[in-house]
Design a protein around this motif. Structure first.
Motif, PDB file in Angstrom:
ATOM      1  N   ALA A  34       0.834  -1.207   0.000  1.00 53.49           N
ATOM      2  CA  ALA A  34       0.000   0.000   0.000  1.00 53.49           C
ATOM      3  C   ALA A  34       0.868   1.256   0.000  1.00 53.49           C
ATOM      4  O   ALA A  34       0.571   2.235  -0.693  1.00 53.49           O
ATOM      5  N   ALA A  35       1.956   1.220   0.764  1.00 48.18           N
ATOM      6  CA  ALA A  35       2.847   2.385   0.806  1.00 48.18           C
ATOM      7  C   ALA A  35       3.472   2.628  -0.569  1.00 48.18           C
ATOM      8  O   ALA A  35       3.523   3.770  -1.053  1.00 48.18           O
ATOM      9  N   TYR A  36       3.945   1.552  -1.199  1.00 51.04           N
ATOM     10  CA  TYR A  36       4.534   1.713  -2.534  1.00 51.04           C
ATOM     11  C   TYR A  36       3.496   2.162  -3.561  1.00 51.04           C
ATOM     12  O   TYR A  36       3.800   2.924  -4.478  1.00 51.04           O
ATOM     13  N   SER A  37       2.275   1.696  -3.429  1.00 52.51           N
ATOM     14  CA  SER A  37       1.264   2.050  -4.430  1.00 52.51           C
ATOM     15  C   SER A  37       0.769   3.483  -4.276  1.00 52.51           C
ATOM     16  O   SER A  37       0.207   4.048  -5.217  1.00 52.51           O
ATOM     17  N   LEU A  38       0.964   4.099  -3.134  1.00 53.79           N
ATOM     18  CA  LEU A  38       0.545   5.494  -2.957  1.00 53.79           C
ATOM     19  C   LEU A  38       1.584   6.489  -3.493  1.00 53.79           C
ATOM     20  O   LEU A  38       1.266   7.662  -3.680  1.00 53.79           O
ATOM     21  N   VAL A  39       2.790   6.036  -3.753  1.00 54.60           N
ATOM     22  CA  VAL A  39       3.852   6.938  -4.234  1.00 54.60           C
ATOM     23  C   VAL A  39       3.508   7.568  -5.585  1.00 54.60           C
ATOM     24  O   VAL A  39       3.661   8.786  -5.750  1.00 54.60           O
ATOM     25  N   PRO A  40       3.035   6.809  -6.606  1.00 58.75           N
ATOM     26  CA  PRO A  40       2.725   7.465  -7.888  1.00 58.75           C
ATOM     27  C   PRO A  40       1.668   8.568  -7.778  1.00 58.75           C
ATOM     28  O   PRO A  40       1.794   9.624  -8.405  1.00 58.75           O
ATOM     29  N   VAL A  41       0.634   8.339  -6.966  1.00 57.51           N
ATOM     30  CA  VAL A  41      -0.398   9.370  -6.806  1.00 57.51           C
ATOM     31  C   VAL A  41       0.190  10.585  -6.099  1.00 57.51           C
ATOM     32  O   VAL A  41      -0.113  11.735  -6.449  1.00 57.51           O
ATOM     33  N   GLY A  42       1.037  10.348  -5.109  1.00 61.39           N
ATOM     34  CA  GLY A  42       1.690  11.462  -4.426  1.00 61.39           C
ATOM     35  C   GLY A  42       2.564  12.279  -5.369  1.00 61.39           C
ATOM     36  O   GLY A  42       2.601  13.508  -5.293  1.00 61.39           O
ATOM     37  N   LEU A  43       3.270  11.588  -6.271  1.00 64.66           N
ATOM     38  CA  LEU A  43       4.101  12.306  -7.248  1.00 64.66           C
ATOM     39  C   LEU A  43       3.246  13.125  -8.215  1.00 64.66           C
ATOM     40  O   LEU A  43       3.620  14.232  -8.610  1.00 64.66           O
ATOM     41  N   VAL A  44       2.095  12.600  -8.604  1.00 62.35           N
ATOM     42  CA  VAL A  44       1.193  13.353  -9.482  1.00 62.35           C
ATOM     43  C   VAL A  44       0.676  14.584  -8.773  1.00 62.35           C
ATOM     44  O   VAL A  44       0.648  15.688  -9.333  1.00 62.35           O
ATOM     45  N   LEU A  45       0.255  14.433  -7.523  1.00 65.31           N
ATOM     46  CA  LEU A  45      -0.332  15.558  -6.796  1.00 65.31           C
ATOM     47  C   LEU A  45       0.688  16.640  -6.450  1.00 65.31           C
ATOM     48  O   LEU A  45       0.332  17.817  -6.337  1.00 65.31           O
ATOM     49  N   THR A  46       1.956  16.273  -6.281  1.00 70.76           N
ATOM     50  CA  THR A  46       2.975  17.290  -5.990  1.00 70.76           C
ATOM     51  C   THR A  46       3.483  17.982  -7.243  1.00 70.76           C
ATOM     52  O   THR A  46       4.177  18.986  -7.141  1.00 70.76           O
ATOM     53  N   GLY A  47       3.171  17.442  -8.423  1.00 69.14           N
ATOM     54  CA  GLY A  47       3.603  18.078  -9.664  1.00 69.14           C
ATOM     55  C   GLY A  47       4.911  17.534 -10.201  1.00 69.14           C
ATOM     56  O   GLY A  47       5.419  18.025 -11.212  1.00 69.14           O
ATOM     57  N   VAL A  48       5.483  16.538  -9.562  1.00 70.36           N
ATOM     58  CA  VAL A  48       6.757  15.981 -10.011  1.00 70.36           C
ATOM     59  C   VAL A  48       6.592  15.312 -11.371  1.00 70.36           C
ATOM     60  O   VAL A  48       7.453  15.433 -12.246  1.00 70.36           O
ATOM     61  N   VAL A  49       5.472  14.615 -11.574  1.00 71.67           N
ATOM     62  CA  VAL A  49       5.254  13.920 -12.845  1.00 71.67           C
ATOM     63  C   VAL A  49       5.159  14.924 -13.980  1.00 71.67           C
ATOM     64  O   VAL A  49       5.728  14.723 -15.064  1.00 71.67           O
ATOM     65  N   GLU A  50       4.484  16.013 -13.763  1.00 73.57           N
ATOM     66  CA  GLU A  50       4.363  17.045 -14.805  1.00 73.57           C
ATOM     67  C   GLU A  50       5.723  17.671 -15.101  1.00 73.57           C
ATOM     68  O   GLU A  50       6.067  17.923 -16.254  1.00 73.57           O
ATOM     69  N   TRP A  51       6.495  17.902 -14.062  1.00 71.30           N
ATOM     70  CA  TRP A  51       7.831  18.472 -14.242  1.00 71.30           C
ATOM     71  C   TRP A  51       8.730  17.520 -15.037  1.00 71.30           C
ATOM     72  O   TRP A  51       9.434  17.938 -15.953  1.00 71.30           O
ATOM     73  N   VAL A  52       8.691  16.229 -14.695  1.00 75.41           N
ATOM     74  CA  VAL A  52       9.511  15.243 -15.406  1.00 75.41           C
ATOM     75  C   VAL A  52       9.062  15.141 -16.859  1.00 75.41           C
ATOM     76  O   VAL A  52       9.891  15.064 -17.771  1.00 75.41           O
ATOM     77  N   ALA A  53       7.748  15.144 -17.089  1.00 75.08           N
ATOM     78  CA  ALA A  53       7.254  15.081 -18.462  1.00 75.08           C
ATOM     79  C   ALA A  53       7.653  16.337 -19.237  1.00 75.08           C
ATOM     80  O   ALA A  53       7.926  16.273 -20.442  1.00 75.08           O
TER      81      ALA A  53
END
Length: 153
Positions: A34-53
């Motif tokens: 559960a902890a590992y599966s929450l990391v991608p959503v956390g990255l999306v909500l912090t904007g890291v995924v958008e920055w990397v893209a």
């Protein structure tokens, strides 16, 4: 938009696997999943995924990564050469400082390096001892005798 959707799907799948693990009474494993599966959503909500893209498709960013790689390669090459020589930067610096301070005697007005210094050191060296010549029949054993004397036998 696509990256956010993929991250949400991965998180949902991870939470589903965690629920199955908890159902099988593997609570520690379920909590870790559960902890590992929450990391991608956390990255999306912090904007890291958008920055990397955003940086993944800019050529200037890739040129920068390439230059960082070249700099790292040059640094590691110099470290390898330095290790093969057996000296470090601090040792070379100390040797240079010692060379500068020993070049001139404290009371001398001119450097003590030169032809006079070479002659003085040659005179101070002890001359090698000549070994007595072996008899005509003992030439075969002179090498062996030298080795035995060297080892104190």
């Amino acid at each position: 938009m696509l990256a956010e959707t993929i991250c949400s799907a991965v998180s949902a799948a991870g939470l589903g696997i965690a629920a199955v693990s908890a159902y099988r009474k593997r609570f520690l494993t379920a909590t870790r999943i559960a902890a590992y599966s929450l990391v991608p959503v956390g990255l999306v909500l912090t904007g890291v995924v958008e920055w990397v893209a955003g940086i993944a498709f800019k050529p200037s960013v890739w040129i920068g990564f390439g230059l960082l790689g070249v700099a790292w390669l040059l640094f590691m090459t110099t470290r390898t050469v330095e290790r093969r020589r057996g000296t470090t930067r601090a040792e070379r610096k100390a040797a240079r400082a010692a060379g500068r301070s020993e070049a001139v005697a404290p009371a001398a007005s001119a450097p003590s390096l030169g032809a006079g210094a070479a002659a003085g050191t040659a005179a101070a060296r002890p001359k090698p001892k000549k070994q007595p010549e072996a008899a005509a029949g003992g030439d075969d054993f002179s090498d062996i005798e030298a080795i035995l004397k060297k080892h104190g036998i």
